[in-house]
Structures are given as structure tokens and as C-alpha cells.
Design an enzyme around this catalytic site. Structure first.
Site, PDB file in Angstrom:
ATOM      1  N   CYS A 116       0.897  -1.153   0.000  1.00  0.00           N
ATOM      2  CA  CYS A 116       0.000   0.000   0.000  1.00  0.00           C
ATOM      3  C   CYS A 116       0.930   1.196   0.000  1.00  0.00           C
ATOM      4  CB  CYS A 116      -0.910   0.025   1.226  1.00  0.00           C
ATOM      5  SG  CYS A 116      -1.989   1.481   1.244  1.00  0.00           S
ATOM      6  N   CYS A 119      -0.310   4.257   2.482  1.00  0.00           N
ATOM      7  CA  CYS A 119      -0.444   4.054   3.935  1.00  0.00           C
ATOM      8  C   CYS A 119      -0.204   2.583   4.222  1.00  0.00           C
ATOM      9  CB  CYS A 119      -1.766   4.572   4.474  1.00  0.00           C
ATOM     10  SG  CYS A 119      -3.187   3.993   3.578  1.00  0.00           S
ATOM     11  N   SER A 120      -1.165   1.903   4.781  1.00  0.00           N
ATOM     12  CA  SER A 120      -0.901   0.503   5.107  1.00  0.00           C
ATOM     13  C   SER A 120      -2.174  -0.324   5.006  1.00  0.00           C
ATOM     14  CB  SER A 120      -0.290   0.388   6.503  1.00  0.00           C
ATOM     15  OG  SER A 120      -1.113   1.044   7.444  1.00  0.00           O
ATOM     16  N   CYS A 121      -2.962  -0.089   3.960  1.00  0.00           N
ATOM     17  CA  CYS A 121      -4.137  -0.926   3.731  1.00  0.00           C
ATOM     18  C   CYS A 121      -3.682  -2.377   3.637  1.00  0.00           C
ATOM     19  CB  CYS A 121      -4.845  -0.520   2.442  1.00  0.00           C
ATOM     20  SG  CYS A 121      -5.591   1.113   2.553  1.00  0.00           S
TER      21      CYS A 121
END
Lengths: 217, 87
Positions: A116, A119-121
Site C-alpha cells: 500500500c 499508507c498501510s491498507c
């Protein structure tokens, strides 16, 4: 071009706060940690070790189950290709935030890697908590620019002829890598197969190996 | 962590084993042990209440506080309890 970067047209400033959410269980662990730390009964490092176990051992079992079923059951595999959200939900693993899932299958020609970039999906429902490196800026940028180099740092060197596809997750769409079934695993049960599937193999920074999870004689 | 607390004298090993086995055998638990961690957390919560370390209300309030803190924390920032807007 050895790396395709699938960029999705979506608003990355919208909806991402939903990722910062603790399940009741995660919040309860943090609450216990707080109580015990305040009472001087534990060292937070001891809890980190527990959370690490949750991240690497317990969470990804759901995903490993999905992969093992896809390896064993061609109908399920086909369903997973067509509609991963429904196929995964049929096993009881549904995203809390209603996000869609897409399963990307490794083949002899193509290796898939999930990131991602903004961000950090992460596919929480099948992989549990994301590892720290997945959220690190270095991984998020370099996975796109130099996926082969990143994989090499994970100890995975792929032949130059193998194409690497990088999938950029979004708040609405999460990817699960279905690794190639290792050779020599014919006749293994789903449970045995699931043990060969690591969290990293389902992100794409590793592959499934016939001997993982087992000690060599 | 249970070992750690046992060493601190918070509870005996027998008490821990009993608490955990009650949770693991509770109806509705997964047969394959995949919810072992849930059992573990429930057992530890229960023991802390029994031992008077914390009451159930305090643990629940802290749990909710952590959830509010998580939602109030911008992406990429560490989630800290102090981020709970109601705290």
C-alpha cells in the site's frame, strides 16, 4: 517492462482513518497491557512478544486456509478468481469495513507482490495484523520502484524471466497473493497444506515451500 | 506473559492452567484451536479480576479508550492511549 504498477484511481485521503481501528480483541490486549504495566507487573517487551505471535502465527491462519482450499479444490479456486470477496466470506472471513478482496495467483511466469504505497491498507480479515515492515516507508516506496531488489532483501531471488506484478492496495480493495503450490505436496490434506503457507507468501515477499513449517530430518 | 506474571507471584501455575482450560473448553470455541489466543486473553482478564488486580469495568473502560485512541490517531502515527479524545 518487468514490473507493472497497477495504480487505482481513488482518493487516498478519504477513508483511510478506518484502518486505524482496534478490534475488541486487539483493544483488550492493549488494555491488559496498560493495567499490568501501570501496576508494575510486566515489562511491555513481554507483551510485544505476544503481539508478535498474534501477528505472525495466529492471524494469517485464515489466509492460509483460503490458499490451501484453493490448492485443493478447483471449484473454490475458480470462485476465488472470479469473486474473492464472496469466496473468502464463504469460509467465514469477512472484512470488518466491507472492503473488497481480490486474489492474485502466482504462476510460473508471474509473481505477485502487494503493497500500500500511501499508507498501510492490508487484508486484515485473512492476514491479521500487518507486519511493521509493511507499514514502513522504505517498503512502500521501494516495492514499486525496485520490487526485485526488495524481494532479494527478503531472501527471495526470482529468475529474471519471471515477471513481477505489484498491486497497490486501497481502502476499498485488498489483495491476497495465492502462492504456487509447492511440488511434492500431492496427497497432502488442506490442513497440512495450510501449514506451508506463510504470511509473507500471501503478501508476496516469500513463496510457499514444501518443507516450511516442518523440521528437516 | 503468563509465565512472567506467575514468576511475579500473581497467581499459581495451577490457577492459570485452570483458568485457561475453562476458556478453551467453553462452548462455541473452535475445535481446531484457532481461537486459542482469544481464550488466552479471556483467561488472563478473568484472573486479573479474580486476583483483584483490576476490576472488569476498568479493563473494559481501558479497552474502549484504546479503541477511541486508535480511531483518533492519524495514519502512520503510533497509536497511544493519550490519543483518546475522551481521556
Amino acid at each position: 517492462m518487468s514490473a507493472d504498477h497497477h495504480h487505482h484511481d481513488h482518493d487516498h485521503n478519504h477513508g483511510h482513518h478506518h484502518d486505524n481501528r482496534y478490534t475488541d480483541m486487539q483493544a483488550r490486549v492493549r488494555a491488559l497491557e496498560t493495567v499490568l504495566t501501570e501496576k508494575g507487573l510486566i515489562d511491555p517487551a513481554a507483551i510485544d512478544a505476544i503481539v508478535e505471535t498474534y501477528e505472525t502465527k495466529i492471524g494469517p491462519r485464515n489466509g492460509a486456509h483460503v490458499v490451501a482450499k484453493a490448492w485443493s479444490d478447483p471449484d473454490f479456486s475458480g470462485w476465488l478468481k472470479r469473486d474473492a470477496t464472496a469466496a473468502i466470506a464463504s469460509l467465514g472471513y469477512a472484512g470488518r469495513q466491507g472492503e473488497h478482496m481480490r486474489a492474485v495467483f502466482n504462476t510460473p511466469d508471474t509473481h505477485n507482490l502487494v503493497v500500500c504505497t500511501l499508507c498501510s491498507c492490508y487484508p486484515w480479515s485473512v492476514l491479521g495484523l500487518p507486519p511493521v515492515w509493511y507499514k514502513a516507508p522504505a517498503y512502500r516506496s521501494r516495492a514499486v520502484i525496485d520490487p526485485r531488489g526488495v524481494l532479494a532483501e527478503f531472501g527471495l531471488t526470482l529468475p529474471e524471466t519471471k515477471k513481477i506484478r505489484v498491486w497497490d492496495s486501497t481502502a476499498e480493495l485488498r489483495y491476497l497473493v495465492i502462492p504456487e503450490r509447492p511440488e511434492g505436496t500431492e496427497g497432502m490434506s488442506e490442513d497440512e497444506l495450510a501449514k506451508l503457507v506463510s504470511r509473507d507468501a500471501m503478501i508476496g515477499t516469500a513463496i510457499a515451500r514444501a518443507e516450511s513449517g516442518k523440521k528437516r530430518p | 506473559m503468563a509465565v512472567h506474571l506467575h514468576e511475579k507471584g500473581l497467581f499459581t501455575w495451577g490457577e492459570w492452567a485452570e483458568a485457561l482450560s475453562v476458556e478453551v473448553r467453553r462452548q462455541g470455541r473452535a475445535e481446531d484451536g484457532s481461537d486459542y489466543f482469544d481464550c488466552w486473553v479471556a483467561a488472563l482478564s478473568g484472573l486479573l479480576v479474580t486476583k483483584g488486580v483490576a476490576d472488569a469495568g476498568t479493563i473494559l473502560a481501558l479497552q474502549q479508550s484504546w479503541q477511541r485512541a486508535a480511531e483518533a490517531t492519524p495514519h502512520g502515527k503510533p497509536i497511544e492511549l493519550a490519543n483518546d479524545p475522551l481521556r
